[in-house]
Design an enzyme around this catalytic site. Structure first.
Site, short mmCIF file in Angstrom:
data_model
loop_
_atom_site.label_atom_id
_atom_site.label_comp_id
_atom_site.label_asym_id
_atom_site.label_seq_id
_atom_site.Cartn_x
_atom_site.Cartn_y
_atom_site.Cartn_z
N ASN A 12 0.86 -1.19 0.00
CA ASN A 12 0.00 0.00 0.00
C ASN A 12 0.90 1.25 0.00
O ASN A 12 1.72 1.42 0.90
CB ASN A 12 -0.90 -0.04 1.25
CG ASN A 12 -1.82 1.17 1.34
OD1 ASN A 12 -1.38 2.30 1.15
ND2 ASN A 12 -3.06 0.95 1.63
N HIS A 15 0.99 6.33 1.77
CA HIS A 15 1.73 7.32 2.56
C HIS A 15 2.94 7.89 1.84
O HIS A 15 3.54 8.86 2.33
CB HIS A 15 2.02 6.75 3.94
CG HIS A 15 0.73 6.53 4.67
ND1 HIS A 15 -0.14 7.57 4.94
CD2 HIS A 15 0.09 5.41 5.06
CE1 HIS A 15 -1.22 7.08 5.52
NE2 HIS A 15 -1.11 5.76 5.60
N HIS A 48 -5.55 3.75 -1.77
CA HIS A 48 -6.89 4.10 -1.25
C HIS A 48 -7.24 5.51 -1.71
O HIS A 48 -6.60 6.48 -1.28
CB HIS A 48 -6.84 4.02 0.28
CG HIS A 48 -8.15 4.27 0.97
ND1 HIS A 48 -8.29 4.17 2.34
CD2 HIS A 48 -9.37 4.61 0.50
CE1 HIS A 48 -9.54 4.45 2.68
NE2 HIS A 48 -10.21 4.72 1.57
N ARG A 50 -9.38 8.19 -1.05
CA ARG A 50 -10.35 8.61 -0.02
C ARG A 50 -11.19 9.76 -0.54
O ARG A 50 -10.77 10.52 -1.41
CB ARG A 50 -9.60 9.07 1.25
CG ARG A 50 -8.86 7.95 1.96
CD ARG A 50 -8.28 8.47 3.27
NE ARG A 50 -9.31 8.59 4.27
CZ ARG A 50 -9.49 7.72 5.28
NH1 ARG A 50 -8.69 6.69 5.42
NH2 ARG A 50 -10.45 7.90 6.14
N ARG A 54 -6.91 12.90 0.75
CA ARG A 54 -5.81 13.37 1.60
C ARG A 54 -4.46 12.81 1.18
O ARG A 54 -3.44 13.38 1.49
CB ARG A 54 -6.08 13.07 3.07
CG ARG A 54 -6.03 11.60 3.40
CD ARG A 54 -6.14 11.37 4.90
NE ARG A 54 -7.49 11.58 5.38
CZ ARG A 54 -7.97 11.02 6.49
NH1 ARG A 54 -7.19 10.24 7.21
NH2 ARG A 54 -9.19 11.24 6.89
N GLU A 75 -8.62 0.67 -3.22
CA GLU A 75 -9.35 0.68 -1.96
C GLU A 75 -10.27 1.88 -1.94
O GLU A 75 -9.86 2.98 -2.31
CB GLU A 75 -8.31 0.76 -0.84
CG GLU A 75 -8.80 0.26 0.48
CD GLU A 75 -7.73 0.42 1.53
OE1 GLU A 75 -6.59 -0.03 1.32
OE2 GLU A 75 -8.05 1.01 2.58
N THR A 106 -8.26 3.72 8.41
CA THR A 106 -9.50 2.93 8.41
C THR A 106 -9.61 2.22 9.75
O THR A 106 -8.89 1.27 10.01
CB THR A 106 -9.47 1.92 7.24
OG1 THR A 106 -9.03 2.61 6.07
CG2 THR A 106 -10.84 1.34 6.99
N GLU A 156 -11.14 -9.15 3.28
CA GLU A 156 -9.85 -8.84 3.91
C GLU A 156 -10.12 -8.72 5.40
O GLU A 156 -10.91 -7.88 5.83
CB GLU A 156 -9.27 -7.56 3.34
CG GLU A 156 -7.91 -7.23 3.97
CD GLU A 156 -7.14 -6.17 3.20
OE1 GLU A 156 -7.19 -6.16 1.96
OE2 GLU A 156 -6.47 -5.35 3.86
N HIS A 199 -3.74 -4.47 7.84
CA HIS A 199 -3.84 -3.28 8.70
C HIS A 199 -2.91 -3.43 9.90
O HIS A 199 -3.08 -4.34 10.71
CB HIS A 199 -5.25 -2.98 9.18
CG HIS A 199 -5.44 -1.49 9.39
ND1 HIS A 199 -4.90 -0.84 10.47
CD2 HIS A 199 -6.02 -0.54 8.63
CE1 HIS A 199 -5.18 0.45 10.37
NE2 HIS A 199 -5.85 0.67 9.26
N1 PXP Z 1 -5.91 -2.99 4.14
C1 PXP Z 1 -6.86 -2.03 4.23
C2 PXP Z 1 -8.23 -2.37 3.79
C3 PXP Z 1 -6.53 -0.75 4.72
O1 PXP Z 1 -7.49 0.19 4.83
C4 PXP Z 1 -5.20 -0.45 5.04
C5 PXP Z 1 -4.83 0.93 5.47
O2 PXP Z 1 -4.91 1.79 4.38
C6 PXP Z 1 -4.26 -1.48 4.90
C7 PXP Z 1 -4.64 -2.74 4.48
C8 PXP Z 1 -2.83 -1.25 5.22
O3 PXP Z 1 -2.69 -0.93 6.56
P1 PXP Z 1 -1.30 -0.37 7.09
O4 PXP Z 1 -1.05 0.89 6.32
O5 PXP Z 1 -1.54 -0.17 8.53
O6 PXP Z 1 -0.28 -1.43 6.77
#
Ligand code: PXP
Length: 254
Positions: A12, A15, A48, A50, A54, A75, A106, A156, A199
């Site tokens: 992901n 960030h 994602h 959003r 952001r 996402e 999330t 998930e 997550h």
């Molecule tokens: N899976 C989903 C559905 C999420 O919303 C997120 C956070 O954006 C992640 C995985 C990844 O989580 P993390 O950034 O804490 O590794």
């Protein structure tokens, strides 16, 4: 040896966009991060979009879809606007998540039971379009059963509460959350769902959860982007892959 499915790593890159947006320019580019992660062994890229934009923006999704060679997991909240955008981008997969403007990330799973009537048409539209849907849910039997009933091909499992309990050094709570995840993965698989998790995962928790044979995909972001500051993104992806492989080897040995 038992027949164990491979475990995919979805990276992901939200960030990277958070850092880029802090100065309003183009650097660091989430697409470059995606290409670097794939080069280092990521099996897919998650981003994602959003509602408040952001981090990831519409144009990032379009560039990712056009430029990456591995599956893009889009996402999103299941709003009519976002469904329209995702159908336009045509990603490999969508992951439907709950979204609140004021949250930092999330925070909980999707309430598939409470929102079945509003989710059903979105799931059906993605199924019809050949875009694999996963529902981001807590490891709760009622939610898992409803996901299967709504014909989502995948779920998930939200690992945030388990990871938080470990980080807070609360072993009893961590053990309880872990039991929920183990039971949820088994129930989901027996209901015919493809099982993903994510997550808050880091190297240690990814290694632990990789030992659950029902899980075929982990989506990991924040920890890896933070680690990349110290050792680089390519090295982080390779280290995460190695942690997952160590965990998966325990299934083979069992
Ligand atoms: N899976 C989903 C559905 C999420 O919303 C997120 C956070 O954006 C992640 C995985 C990844 O989580 P993390 O950034 O804490 O590794």
């Amino acid at each position: 040896m038992p027949n164990i499915s491979p475990l995919r790593l979805g990276v992901n890159i939200d960030h990277v966009a958070t850092v880029r947006n802090a100065r309003g320019g183009r650097h660091p580019d989430p697409l470059r991060a995606a290409l670097t992660a794939i080069e280092a062994g990521a099996d897919g890229i998650t981003a994602h979009l959003r509602e408040d934009r952001r981090h990831i923006r519409d144009n990032d999704m379009e560039r990712l879809k056009a430029e990456i060679s591995k599956p893009l997991n889009f996402e999103m909240a299941a709003t009519p606007d976002m469904v329209r955008i995702a159908l336009g981008v045509q990603p490999h997969a969508v992951c439907l998540v709950p979204e609140r403007r004021e949250e930092l990330t999330t925070e909980g799973g999707l309430d598939v039971v409470g929102q079945r009537d509003s989710l059903a048409p979105s799931i059906a539209r993605f199924n019809d379009a050949g875009i694999r849907v996963s529902l981001f849910i807590a490891a709760d039997p009622a939610q898992i059963e409803m996901a299967a009933q709504l014909k989502a091909p995948a779920i998930e499992l939200h690992t945030g509460a388990w990871c938080d309990a470990i980080a807070d050094d609360e072993p009893a709570r961590a053990a309880e959350e872990w039991r929920r995840i183990v039971a949820g993965a088994a129930l989901a698989r027996s209901a015919g769902l493809e099982v993903h998790a994510g997550h808050g995962l880091d190297y240690a928790t990814a290694e632990t959860i990789a030992a659950l044979p029902q899980i075929v995909e982990l989506n990991i972001g924040f920890y890896m982007i933070g680690e990349a500051l110290f050792v680089g993104l390519g090295e982080t992806v390779r280290a995460m892959r190695a942690a997952m492989d160590r965990g998966r080897a325990k299934v083979a040995a069992a």
